[in-house]
Design a protein around this motif. Structure first.
Motif, PDB file in Angstrom:
ATOM      1  N   SER A 134     -14.085   9.182  13.373  1.00 23.13           N
ATOM      2  CA  SER A 134     -13.936   7.913  12.665  1.00 23.13           C
ATOM      3  C   SER A 134     -15.278   7.206  12.598  1.00 23.13           C
ATOM      4  CB  SER A 134     -12.901   7.020  13.368  1.00 23.13           C
ATOM      5  OG  SER A 134     -13.350   6.665  14.661  1.00 23.13           O
ATOM      6  N   GLY A 135     -15.326   6.130  11.831  1.00 20.62           N
ATOM      7  CA  GLY A 135     -16.511   5.301  11.784  1.00 20.62           C
ATOM      8  C   GLY A 135     -17.368   5.447  10.549  1.00 20.62           C
ATOM      9  N   GLY A 136     -17.008   6.363   9.675  1.00 23.99           N
ATOM     10  CA  GLY A 136     -17.781   6.532   8.457  1.00 23.99           C
ATOM     11  C   GLY A 136     -17.574   5.393   7.478  1.00 23.99           C
ATOM     12  N   GLY A 137     -18.305   5.473   6.371  1.00 24.71           N
ATOM     13  CA  GLY A 137     -18.166   4.450   5.358  1.00 24.71           C
ATOM     14  C   GLY A 137     -19.249   4.554   4.316  1.00 24.71           C
ATOM     15  N   LEU A 138     -19.274   3.560   3.448  1.00 25.91           N
ATOM     16  CA  LEU A 138     -20.300   3.451   2.409  1.00 25.91           C
ATOM     17  C   LEU A 138     -21.383   2.514   2.911  1.00 25.91           C
ATOM     18  CD1 LEU A 138     -21.392   3.852  -0.469  1.00 25.91           C
ATOM     19  CD2 LEU A 138     -19.895   1.964  -1.185  1.00 25.91           C
ATOM     20  N   VAL A 139     -22.596   3.000   2.945  1.00 25.64           N
ATOM     21  CA  VAL A 139     -23.707   2.241   3.503  1.00 25.64           C
ATOM     22  C   VAL A 139     -24.896   2.330   2.553  1.00 25.64           C
ATOM     23  CG1 VAL A 139     -25.186   1.925   5.511  1.00 25.64           C
ATOM     24  CG2 VAL A 139     -22.909   2.876   5.807  1.00 25.64           C
TER      25      VAL A 139
END
Length: 116
Positions: free
Chosen positions: A7-12
């Motif tokens: 977990s912890g991903g995203g758009l950065v």
């Protein structure tokens, strides 16, 4: 063996940071004996090893991620972290973890997208 959960991903945006988590089940009573690796799979590319952490907490990194990646572990939380600083578009990938000395089915991974 029980899957590990990423977990912890995203758009950065480029230059940003993320902390990814790899969490074991409470049934993994010997989590502290696991050697945990992080991998990533970018679109159209093979899955590659990016970092690992030993039972004693000794980290190792693929040359192409130094010094932006930091791997750490919290055995009390049955979690291994991967902190990525100064994110670049080429870091865009699905990130996975696995136990090198207790291999299990791949989890879903966590998507990291670096884009402005």
């Amino acid at each position: 063996q029980v899957q590990l959960v990423e977990s912890g991903g995203g758009l950065v945006q480029p230059g940003g940071s993320l902390r990814l988590s790899c969490k074991a089940s409470e049934r993994d009573i010997d989590f502290d004996l696991l050697v945990i690796n992080w991998y990533r799979e970018a679109p159209g590319k093979q899955r590659e090893l990016v970092a690992g952490i030993s039972v004693s907490g000794l980290p190792n990194y693929a040359d192409f991620v130094k010094p932006r990646f930091t791997i750490s572990r919290d055995n009390a939380k049955k979690t291994v972290y991967l902190e990525i600083d100064n994110l670049k578009p080429e870091d865009t990938a699905v990130y996975y973890c696995n136990a090198a000395n207790s291999w299990r089915d791949w989890g879903q991974g966590t998507q990291v997208t670096v884009s402005s």
